[in-house]
Scaffold this motif. Sequence first.
Motif, PDB file in Angstrom:
ATOM      1  N   GLY A 102       0.831  -1.210   0.000  1.00 45.78           N
ATOM      2  CA  GLY A 102       0.000   0.000   0.000  1.00 45.78           C
ATOM      3  C   GLY A 102       0.861   1.255   0.000  1.00 45.78           C
ATOM      4  O   GLY A 102       1.818   1.365   0.775  1.00 45.78           O
ATOM      5  N   VAL A 103       0.538   2.175  -0.870  1.00 47.38           N
ATOM      6  CA  VAL A 103       1.270   3.450  -0.936  1.00 47.38           C
ATOM      7  C   VAL A 103       0.308   4.572  -0.541  1.00 47.38           C
ATOM      8  O   VAL A 103      -0.786   4.691  -1.103  1.00 47.38           O
ATOM      9  CB  VAL A 103       1.821   3.699  -2.364  1.00 47.38           C
ATOM     10  CG1 VAL A 103       2.572   5.039  -2.428  1.00 47.38           C
ATOM     11  CG2 VAL A 103       2.721   2.556  -2.806  1.00 47.38           C
ATOM     12  N   GLY A 104       0.708   5.374   0.413  1.00 53.61           N
ATOM     13  CA  GLY A 104      -0.123   6.504   0.854  1.00 53.61           C
ATOM     14  C   GLY A 104       0.561   7.808   0.491  1.00 53.61           C
ATOM     15  O   GLY A 104       1.747   7.981   0.764  1.00 53.61           O
ATOM     16  N   VAL A 105      -0.177   8.714  -0.129  1.00 56.11           N
ATOM     17  CA  VAL A 105       0.402  10.008  -0.511  1.00 56.11           C
ATOM     18  C   VAL A 105      -0.270  11.104   0.318  1.00 56.11           C
ATOM     19  O   VAL A 105      -1.490  11.323   0.203  1.00 56.11           O
ATOM     20  CB  VAL A 105       0.215  10.277  -2.025  1.00 56.11           C
ATOM     21  CG1 VAL A 105       0.872  11.607  -2.400  1.00 56.11           C
ATOM     22  CG2 VAL A 105       0.796   9.133  -2.862  1.00 56.11           C
ATOM     23  N   PRO A 119      -1.928  -0.572  -4.569  1.00 49.46           N
ATOM     24  CA  PRO A 119      -3.091   0.073  -3.956  1.00 49.46           C
ATOM     25  C   PRO A 119      -2.657   1.424  -3.385  1.00 49.46           C
ATOM     26  O   PRO A 119      -1.741   1.481  -2.564  1.00 49.46           O
ATOM     27  CB  PRO A 119      -3.508  -0.891  -2.828  1.00 49.46           C
ATOM     28  CG  PRO A 119      -2.421  -1.896  -2.706  1.00 49.46           C
ATOM     29  CD  PRO A 119      -1.410  -1.703  -3.795  1.00 49.46           C
ATOM     30  N   VAL A 120      -3.268   2.494  -3.824  1.00 45.14           N
ATOM     31  CA  VAL A 120      -2.797   3.835  -3.448  1.00 45.14           C
ATOM     32  C   VAL A 120      -3.907   4.610  -2.753  1.00 45.14           C
ATOM     33  O   VAL A 120      -5.068   4.593  -3.182  1.00 45.14           O
ATOM     34  CB  VAL A 120      -2.306   4.614  -4.696  1.00 45.14           C
ATOM     35  CG1 VAL A 120      -1.833   6.008  -4.308  1.00 45.14           C
ATOM     36  CG2 VAL A 120      -1.176   3.865  -5.392  1.00 45.14           C
ATOM     37  N   SER A 121      -3.534   5.284  -1.681  1.00 43.36           N
ATOM     38  CA  SER A 121      -4.455   6.167  -0.966  1.00 43.36           C
ATOM     39  C   SER A 121      -3.875   7.566  -0.944  1.00 43.36           C
ATOM     40  O   SER A 121      -2.659   7.748  -1.045  1.00 43.36           O
ATOM     41  CB  SER A 121      -4.625   5.721   0.488  1.00 43.36           C
ATOM     42  OG  SER A 121      -5.039   4.394   0.539  1.00 43.36           O
ATOM     43  N   SER A 122      -4.765   8.526  -0.774  1.00 44.32           N
ATOM     44  CA  SER A 122      -4.292   9.901  -0.737  1.00 44.32           C
ATOM     45  C   SER A 122      -5.014  10.621   0.397  1.00 44.32           C
ATOM     46  O   SER A 122      -6.151  10.283   0.737  1.00 44.32           O
ATOM     47  CB  SER A 122      -4.570  10.490  -2.114  1.00 44.32           C
ATOM     48  OG  SER A 122      -5.016  11.774  -2.017  1.00 44.32           O
ATOM     49  N   THR A 168      -1.894   8.809  -8.792  1.00 44.60           N
ATOM     50  CA  THR A 168      -2.484   8.167  -9.974  1.00 44.60           C
ATOM     51  C   THR A 168      -1.447   7.353 -10.733  1.00 44.60           C
ATOM     52  O   THR A 168      -1.703   6.212 -11.129  1.00 44.60           O
ATOM     53  CB  THR A 168      -3.086   9.246 -10.907  1.00 44.60           C
ATOM     54  OG1 THR A 168      -3.985  10.035 -10.145  1.00 44.60           O
ATOM     55  CG2 THR A 168      -3.835   8.636 -12.067  1.00 44.60           C
ATOM     56  N   LYS A 169      -0.256   7.905 -10.910  1.00 37.96           N
ATOM     57  CA  LYS A 169       0.775   7.209 -11.688  1.00 37.96           C
ATOM     58  C   LYS A 169       1.253   5.948 -10.955  1.00 37.96           C
ATOM     59  O   LYS A 169       1.539   4.934 -11.581  1.00 37.96           O
ATOM     60  CB  LYS A 169       1.935   8.152 -11.992  1.00 37.96           C
ATOM     61  CG  LYS A 169       1.594   9.182 -13.089  1.00 37.96           C
ATOM     62  CD  LYS A 169       2.789  10.024 -13.393  1.00 37.96           C
ATOM     63  CE  LYS A 169       2.673  11.128 -14.379  1.00 37.96           C
ATOM     64  NZ  LYS A 169       1.608  11.415 -15.201  1.00 37.96           N
ATOM     65  N   ILE A 170       1.345   6.022  -9.630  1.00 39.72           N
ATOM     66  CA  ILE A 170       1.766   4.831  -8.887  1.00 39.72           C
ATOM     67  C   ILE A 170       0.653   3.769  -8.941  1.00 39.72           C
ATOM     68  O   ILE A 170       0.925   2.576  -9.106  1.00 39.72           O
ATOM     69  CB  ILE A 170       2.163   5.197  -7.445  1.00 39.72           C
ATOM     70  CG1 ILE A 170       3.424   6.050  -7.496  1.00 39.72           C
ATOM     71  CG2 ILE A 170       2.409   3.946  -6.605  1.00 39.72           C
ATOM     72  CD1 ILE A 170       3.975   6.469  -6.179  1.00 39.72           C
ATOM     73  N   ALA A 171      -0.587   4.216  -8.849  1.00 42.14           N
ATOM     74  CA  ALA A 171      -1.716   3.263  -8.935  1.00 42.14           C
ATOM     75  C   ALA A 171      -1.713   2.552 -10.292  1.00 42.14           C
ATOM     76  O   ALA A 171      -2.048   1.364 -10.375  1.00 42.14           O
ATOM     77  CB  ALA A 171      -3.038   4.006  -8.723  1.00 42.14           C
ATOM     78  N   PRO A 229      -9.435  10.468  -8.661  1.00 39.29           N
ATOM     79  CA  PRO A 229      -9.233  10.510 -10.112  1.00 39.29           C
ATOM     80  C   PRO A 229      -9.378   9.110 -10.684  1.00 39.29           C
ATOM     81  O   PRO A 229      -8.707   8.198 -10.239  1.00 39.29           O
ATOM     82  CB  PRO A 229      -7.789  11.025 -10.256  1.00 39.29           C
ATOM     83  CG  PRO A 229      -7.145  10.798  -8.941  1.00 39.29           C
ATOM     84  CD  PRO A 229      -8.198  10.681  -7.902  1.00 39.29           C
ATOM     85  N   ASP A 230     -10.270   8.914 -11.615  1.00 38.46           N
ATOM     86  CA  ASP A 230     -10.504   7.609 -12.270  1.00 38.46           C
ATOM     87  C   ASP A 230     -10.918   6.518 -11.286  1.00 38.46           C
ATOM     88  O   ASP A 230     -10.843   5.338 -11.617  1.00 38.46           O
ATOM     89  CB  ASP A 230      -9.236   7.091 -12.997  1.00 38.46           C
ATOM     90  CG  ASP A 230      -8.751   8.060 -14.039  1.00 38.46           C
ATOM     91  OD1 ASP A 230      -9.548   8.917 -14.442  1.00 38.46           O
ATOM     92  OD2 ASP A 230      -7.582   7.957 -14.421  1.00 38.46           O
ATOM     93  N   GLY A 231     -11.225   6.850 -10.073  1.00 34.32           N
ATOM     94  CA  GLY A 231     -11.594   5.836  -9.088  1.00 34.32           C
ATOM     95  C   GLY A 231     -10.433   4.934  -8.696  1.00 34.32           C
ATOM     96  O   GLY A 231     -10.612   3.947  -7.991  1.00 34.32           O
ATOM     97  N   ARG A 232      -9.212   5.249  -9.113  1.00 34.47           N
ATOM     98  CA  ARG A 232      -8.074   4.368  -8.836  1.00 34.47           C
ATOM     99  C   ARG A 232      -7.468   4.598  -7.459  1.00 34.47           C
ATOM    100  O   ARG A 232      -6.751   3.754  -6.941  1.00 34.47           O
ATOM    101  CB  ARG A 232      -6.951   4.632  -9.848  1.00 34.47           C
ATOM    102  CG  ARG A 232      -7.186   4.085 -11.208  1.00 34.47           C
ATOM    103  CD  ARG A 232      -5.961   4.396 -12.083  1.00 34.47           C
ATOM    104  NE  ARG A 232      -6.354   4.469 -13.472  1.00 34.47           N
ATOM    105  CZ  ARG A 232      -6.510   3.419 -14.243  1.00 34.47           C
ATOM    106  NH1 ARG A 232      -6.300   2.219 -13.762  1.00 34.47           N
ATOM    107  NH2 ARG A 232      -6.886   3.568 -15.497  1.00 34.47           N
ATOM    108  N   VAL A 233      -7.664   5.785  -6.916  1.00 33.60           N
ATOM    109  CA  VAL A 233      -7.012   6.154  -5.658  1.00 33.60           C
ATOM    110  C   VAL A 233      -8.065   6.268  -4.559  1.00 33.60           C
ATOM    111  O   VAL A 233      -9.118   6.871  -4.774  1.00 33.60           O
ATOM    112  CB  VAL A 233      -6.262   7.503  -5.837  1.00 33.60           C
ATOM    113  CG1 VAL A 233      -5.614   7.952  -4.552  1.00 33.60           C
ATOM    114  CG2 VAL A 233      -5.236   7.407  -6.959  1.00 33.60           C
ATOM    115  N   SER A 234      -7.786   5.654  -3.389  1.00 31.63           N
ATOM    116  CA  SER A 234      -8.717   5.784  -2.254  1.00 31.63           C
ATOM    117  C   SER A 234      -8.450   7.121  -1.569  1.00 31.63           C
ATOM    118  O   SER A 234      -7.306   7.411  -1.203  1.00 31.63           O
ATOM    119  CB  SER A 234      -8.495   4.667  -1.237  1.00 31.63           C
ATOM    120  OG  SER A 234      -8.581   3.430  -1.880  1.00 31.63           O
ATOM    121  N   MET A 235      -9.506   7.897  -1.398  1.00 30.77           N
ATOM    122  CA  MET A 235      -9.336   9.255  -0.893  1.00 30.77           C
ATOM    123  C   MET A 235      -9.691   9.349   0.603  1.00 30.77           C
ATOM    124  O   MET A 235     -10.733   8.836   1.030  1.00 30.77           O
ATOM    125  CB  MET A 235     -10.219  10.226  -1.677  1.00 30.77           C
ATOM    126  CG  MET A 235     -10.058  10.159  -3.188  1.00 30.77           C
ATOM    127  SD  MET A 235      -8.390  10.475  -3.801  1.00 30.77           S
ATOM    128  CE  MET A 235      -8.280  12.252  -3.636  1.00 30.77           C
TER     129      MET A 235
END
Length: 314
Positions: A138-141, A161-164, A153-156, A173-179
């Motif tokens: 998991g990557v959190g920004v 699995p990316v969260s922000s 977005t680019k890491i996702a 954005p694009d539903g790819r990142v958990s906000m």
Amino acid sequence: MSILFFCQGDDGQVLQAFRQRLPDHDIIDWNSASALAAPEKITAAIVWMPPDDFFDKLVALQQVYAFSAGVDHLLQHPGLPEEVTIIRLQDAGMSQQMAEYALYGTLHYQRQMGMLRKAQQDAEWCRDVKVRATADTGVGVLGAGALGLQVATKIALNGYPVSSWSRSARPSPDGRVSMFHAEEGLSEFLAGSQVLVCLLPLTEATRGILNRQLFEQLPRGAFLINPGRGDHLNDTDLLTALDSGQLSGALLDVFSTEPLPATHPFWQHPDIIITPHVAAQSLTEESVGQIAANIEAIDRGETPSGVVSRQSGY
Ligand code: NDP
Ligand code: OXD
């Protein structure tokens, strides 16, 4: 109307690019002997790390263009006039570089390159590498602004699995990142972040945010990537978290004092990788183009983009 220019480290190339892009504007080099011959005509300034006396004589100043995404250096400047509008760079080619930087750190953690590097130094054929699946890394920004959102977005797109996390609620954005957002979203965000990337602006609310209390909420052995600002990080708390194993390593680009003093313990730490504030550099063409477009917008009486809120500090 004249524009005063000072960008620390510029060898003349950026100044020249502004003069070419804005031939109808008088762009004055702060380092020239006649820079302040007619200060009452200077209505705008373009700066990166201006000296302490830079603003002293600029009685007609209306806009300051930061040749940077972050404006903490400007807002903390002792001579910055209160009423001027501050306009910053937004992305301007930096988000691609920043995404590469964050991906590099993520791969370093995921593929345990630190451990392999240490084994190499001992000529040790170390095959004791635990597989970490991309889908389990998991990557959190921290920060979902011009840079953070692009990085997430680019890491996702690489399968992580990316969260922000941001101050206010934002759509994914694009539903790819958990906000996640605000104080109430922070703990859950941190619990899923094996890799934590800090892309917050430095403000009174974010100063020192990378501290013991935050590290304790990350999964054990997490990896920190900080290209935000050095004052986001409590240096002592990072060293303690590395000693205890709560963090397994860190990739750091920014420091409270830059250049990082030669005696600082980070330099020699086996689990810290240091880069000298180069994670994402201002690209001349993109940055000059963005600032010039804003100057022209103001000339036409339009609103520029990238205006900084003095109240929020970014
Ligand atoms: P932006 O202003 O576009 O984005 C900032 C983000 O941080 C926003 O999502 C904002 O939330 C969020 N944020 C701000 N305050 C808080 C808070 N208190 N709590 C939670 N979230 C918060 O900045 P950029 O993406 O353009 O740049 C980020 C930083 O990256 C810069 O300020 C600079 O320090 C650093 N940088 C480093 C470089 C390097 O080479 N090392 C190069 C370029 C930048 P919201 O969306 O709700 O407003
Ligand atoms: C920036 C930086 O904020 O270079 O643009 O750090």
